[in-house]
Motif scaffolding. Structure first.
Motif, mmCIF file in Angstrom:
data_model
loop_
_atom_site.group_PDB
_atom_site.id
_atom_site.type_symbol
_atom_site.label_atom_id
_atom_site.label_comp_id
_atom_site.label_asym_id
_atom_site.label_seq_id
_atom_site.Cartn_x
_atom_site.Cartn_y
_atom_site.Cartn_z
ATOM 1 N N ARG A 189 1.173 -1.418 -0.337
ATOM 2 C CA ARG A 189 -0.226 0.007 -0.291
ATOM 3 C C ARG A 189 0.871 1.402 -0.331
ATOM 4 O O ARG A 189 0.678 2.136 -0.847
ATOM 5 N N ALA A 190 1.845 1.152 0.829
ATOM 6 C CA ALA A 190 2.922 2.574 1.264
ATOM 7 C C ALA A 190 3.782 2.262 -0.297
ATOM 8 O O ALA A 190 3.735 3.980 -1.140
ATOM 9 N N TRP A 191 3.942 1.364 -1.123
ATOM 10 C CA TRP A 191 4.396 1.589 -2.039
ATOM 11 C C TRP A 191 4.265 2.039 -3.408
ATOM 12 O O TRP A 191 4.103 3.182 -3.891
ATOM 13 N N GLU A 192 2.625 1.662 -3.105
ATOM 14 C CA GLU A 192 1.440 2.559 -4.633
ATOM 15 C C GLU A 192 0.957 3.681 -4.165
ATOM 16 O O GLU A 192 1.242 4.400 -5.404
ATOM 17 N N THR A 193 0.960 4.348 -2.900
ATOM 18 C CA THR A 193 0.137 5.826 -2.787
ATOM 19 C C THR A 193 2.046 6.400 -2.373
ATOM 20 O O THR A 193 1.779 7.780 -2.664
ATOM 21 N N ARG A 194 3.527 5.757 -2.683
ATOM 22 C CA ARG A 194 4.077 6.605 -3.142
ATOM 23 C C ARG A 194 4.342 7.153 -1.546
ATOM 24 O O ARG A 194 4.852 8.155 -1.163
ATOM 25 N N ARG A 232 13.925 5.640 -0.509
ATOM 26 C CA ARG A 232 13.703 6.359 -1.653
ATOM 27 C C ARG A 232 13.970 5.221 -2.883
ATOM 28 O O ARG A 232 13.254 6.202 -3.988
ATOM 29 N N THR A 233 14.451 4.109 -3.172
ATOM 30 C CA THR A 233 14.966 3.624 -4.089
ATOM 31 C C THR A 233 13.412 3.112 -4.388
ATOM 32 O O THR A 233 13.454 3.013 -6.053
ATOM 33 N N TRP A 234 12.759 2.967 -3.947
ATOM 34 C CA TRP A 234 11.264 2.349 -4.597
ATOM 35 C C TRP A 234 10.464 3.160 -4.810
ATOM 36 O O TRP A 234 9.615 3.140 -5.851
ATOM 37 N N ILE A 235 10.887 4.221 -4.507
ATOM 38 C CA ILE A 235 9.789 5.705 -4.641
ATOM 39 C C ILE A 235 10.277 6.027 -5.851
ATOM 40 O O ILE A 235 9.182 6.224 -6.783
ATOM 41 N N GLU A 236 11.152 5.860 -6.894
ATOM 42 C CA GLU A 236 11.887 5.711 -7.542
ATOM 43 C C GLU A 236 11.463 5.022 -8.689
ATOM 44 O O GLU A 236 10.913 5.054 -10.553
ATOM 45 N N ILE A 237 11.213 3.626 -8.298
ATOM 46 C CA ILE A 237 10.947 2.690 -9.113
ATOM 47 C C ILE A 237 9.159 2.756 -9.736
ATOM 48 O O ILE A 237 8.866 2.513 -10.315
ATOM 49 N N ALA A 238 8.441 3.566 -8.496
ATOM 50 C CA ALA A 238 6.732 3.569 -8.522
ATOM 51 C C ALA A 238 6.580 4.287 -9.754
ATOM 52 O O ALA A 238 5.814 4.367 -10.690
ATOM 53 N N ARG A 240 8.676 5.349 -12.027
ATOM 54 C CA ARG A 240 8.909 4.900 -13.036
ATOM 55 C C ARG A 240 8.206 4.103 -14.261
ATOM 56 O O ARG A 240 8.349 3.768 -15.036
ATOM 57 N N ALA A 241 7.752 3.103 -13.024
ATOM 58 C CA ALA A 241 6.863 2.708 -14.090
ATOM 59 C C ALA A 241 5.186 2.217 -13.455
ATOM 60 O O ALA A 241 4.743 2.012 -12.682
ATOM 61 N N PRO A 242 4.536 3.636 -13.814
ATOM 62 C CA PRO A 242 3.256 3.826 -12.838
ATOM 63 C C PRO A 242 2.053 3.215 -13.195
ATOM 64 O O PRO A 242 1.128 2.257 -12.980
ATOM 65 N N GLU A 243 2.422 2.139 -13.843
ATOM 66 C CA GLU A 243 1.202 1.217 -14.981
ATOM 67 C C GLU A 243 1.659 0.068 -14.561
ATOM 68 O O GLU A 243 0.947 -0.911 -14.522
ATOM 69 N N VAL A 244 2.372 -0.655 -13.590
ATOM 70 C CA VAL A 244 2.760 -1.630 -12.573
ATOM 71 C C VAL A 244 1.627 -1.902 -12.039
ATOM 72 O O VAL A 244 1.168 -1.215 -10.886
ATOM 73 N N THR A 245 1.042 -3.521 -12.216
ATOM 74 C CA THR A 245 0.684 -3.461 -10.769
ATOM 75 C C THR A 245 1.164 -4.256 -10.106
ATOM 76 O O THR A 245 1.903 -5.229 -10.475
ATOM 77 N N PRO A 255 4.741 -14.432 3.240
ATOM 78 C CA PRO A 255 4.489 -13.579 2.043
ATOM 79 C C PRO A 255 4.770 -12.704 1.059
ATOM 80 O O PRO A 255 6.427 -12.535 2.099
ATOM 81 N N GLY A 256 4.462 -12.715 0.318
ATOM 82 C CA GLY A 256 5.514 -12.026 -0.821
ATOM 83 C C GLY A 256 4.984 -11.219 -1.892
ATOM 84 O O GLY A 256 3.411 -11.333 -1.745
ATOM 85 N N LEU A 257 4.931 -10.034 -3.156
ATOM 86 C CA LEU A 257 4.929 -9.605 -3.854
ATOM 87 C C LEU A 257 4.756 -9.851 -5.421
ATOM 88 O O LEU A 257 5.759 -10.230 -5.807
ATOM 89 N N VAL A 258 4.388 -10.185 -6.475
ATOM 90 C CA VAL A 258 4.750 -9.976 -8.247
ATOM 91 C C VAL A 258 3.717 -8.318 -8.333
ATOM 92 O O VAL A 258 3.166 -8.568 -7.692
ATOM 93 N N ALA A 259 4.472 -8.102 -9.487
ATOM 94 C CA ALA A 259 4.426 -6.922 -10.598
ATOM 95 C C ALA A 259 4.378 -7.131 -11.559
ATOM 96 O O ALA A 259 4.531 -8.118 -12.646
ATOM 97 N N GLN A 260 3.344 -7.180 -12.061
ATOM 98 C CA GLN A 260 2.267 -7.737 -13.260
ATOM 99 C C GLN A 260 2.542 -6.122 -14.335
ATOM 100 O O GLN A 260 2.692 -4.931 -13.549
ATOM 101 N N GLN A 261 3.158 -6.516 -15.336
ATOM 102 C CA GLN A 261 3.101 -5.471 -16.436
ATOM 103 C C GLN A 261 2.671 -5.538 -18.029
ATOM 104 O O GLN A 261 2.767 -6.483 -18.348
#
Length: 296
Positions: A189-194, A232-238, A240-245, A255-261
């Protein structure tokens, strides 16, 4: 060609994949090992196969020795690898092994803990003999006498190797818990909302993030140390790739995450968590290591 042991031999595939994956940290290599193991079984003459009292033990011995040889050459292969090498991530066990998970929850916990990314990373730092001795004895419950016959050491030496490996693994994570899942959910959630302050709060100040792309996808080449720098790096990643889910998934039993594009999985994220804070992040972006996810 007939094989009186056919059913018993085929039924060992799941066990062999489980074993080889833990030994090598690569599902692709584990599958190759199992294929080679079966090839060696069917290279035996029919009289030779009939003389094998326990096909499962024969197959395990052969697979373990193949893995031992591969582990011995792994260092040279890693020297040619671009960037950091991380074990290949796997989805929920029912997805990558085919068929249902163990019926006994205790078995499920034991198996999942021994494929956690933190567990595999520590295993990867061991000598080949340490790794094989520990996995065969502590995970698959082979006696040290049986391990000795596979590793080519005495039972006492194998006991010492496993003990040394066990000391290294004292910090390995326990079973997945709702608390761990909530930390990953909050991170998502924090990553998605930057929300950088929220990210910093979820990360241990001494956290480390490591990426593995093999030079086949964009990624940072060296580990990032420090919770604030990671945030800060993860905010930069977000950015650069706003279309990633981002999607919550089980990664190596945790528990983990996957990024879909555009509907395709481009990254898998595994986490190590202590005291409700993230201490390690492993980002796997090498497409060769995402095949189990793309095809599930």
């Amino acid at each position: 060609m007939t094989d009186p042991h056919l059913r018993a031999v085929i039924s060992e595939r799941r066990q062999l994949i489980n074993l080889a994956y833990r030994l090598l940290g690569s599902l692709a290599e584990a599958e190759d090992v199992v294929q080679e193991t079966y090839a060696r079984w069917y290279a035996l003459s029919e009289p030779q196969r009939r003389e094998v009292a326990t096909p499962g033990a024969w197959l395990t011995t052969v697979a373990s020795r193949i893995c031992l040889d591969l582990l011995g050459s792994a260092r040279a292969r890693r020297e040619r690898y671009v960037g950091e090498w991380i074990p290949e991530p796997v989805p929920d066990r029912a997805d990558w092994l085919g068929g249902p998970a163990p019926a006994d929850p205790a078995d499920r916990v034991t198996l999942d803990e021994s494929i956690s990314m933190a567990f595999l990373v520590v295993l990867d730092a061991m000598t080949p003999a340490e790794r094989v001795s520990f996995v065969l004895h502590d995970v698959f419950r082979y006696s040290f006498a049986e391990v000795a016959g596979i590793v080519g050491r005495t039972p006492a030496a194998c006991r010492q190797l496993a003990s040394s490996a066990r000391r290294r693994l004292r910090t390995a994570p326990g079973p997945a818990t709702p608390q761990r899942a909530q930390v990953v959910r909050d991170f998502k959630r924090a990553w998605e909302t930057r929300d950088i302050e929220a990210l910093i709060g979820l990360l241990d100040p001494h956290a480390t993030a490591t990426a593995d792309s093999g030079g086949l996808a964009p990624a940072f080449l060296h580990p990032i140390d420090g919770g604030e720098q990671i945030a800060r790096t993860w905010i930069e990643i977000a950015a650069r790739a706003p279309e990633v889910t981002l999607v919550e998934r089980t990664v190596n039993g945790q528990p983990g995450l996957v990024a879909q594009q555009n509907g395709a999985i481009v990254s898998v994220y595994a986490f190590d968590i202590a005291d409700d804070r993230i201490t390690r992040i492993w980002a796997i972006r090498n497409p060769d290591k995402l095949r189990a996810w793309i095809t599930d």
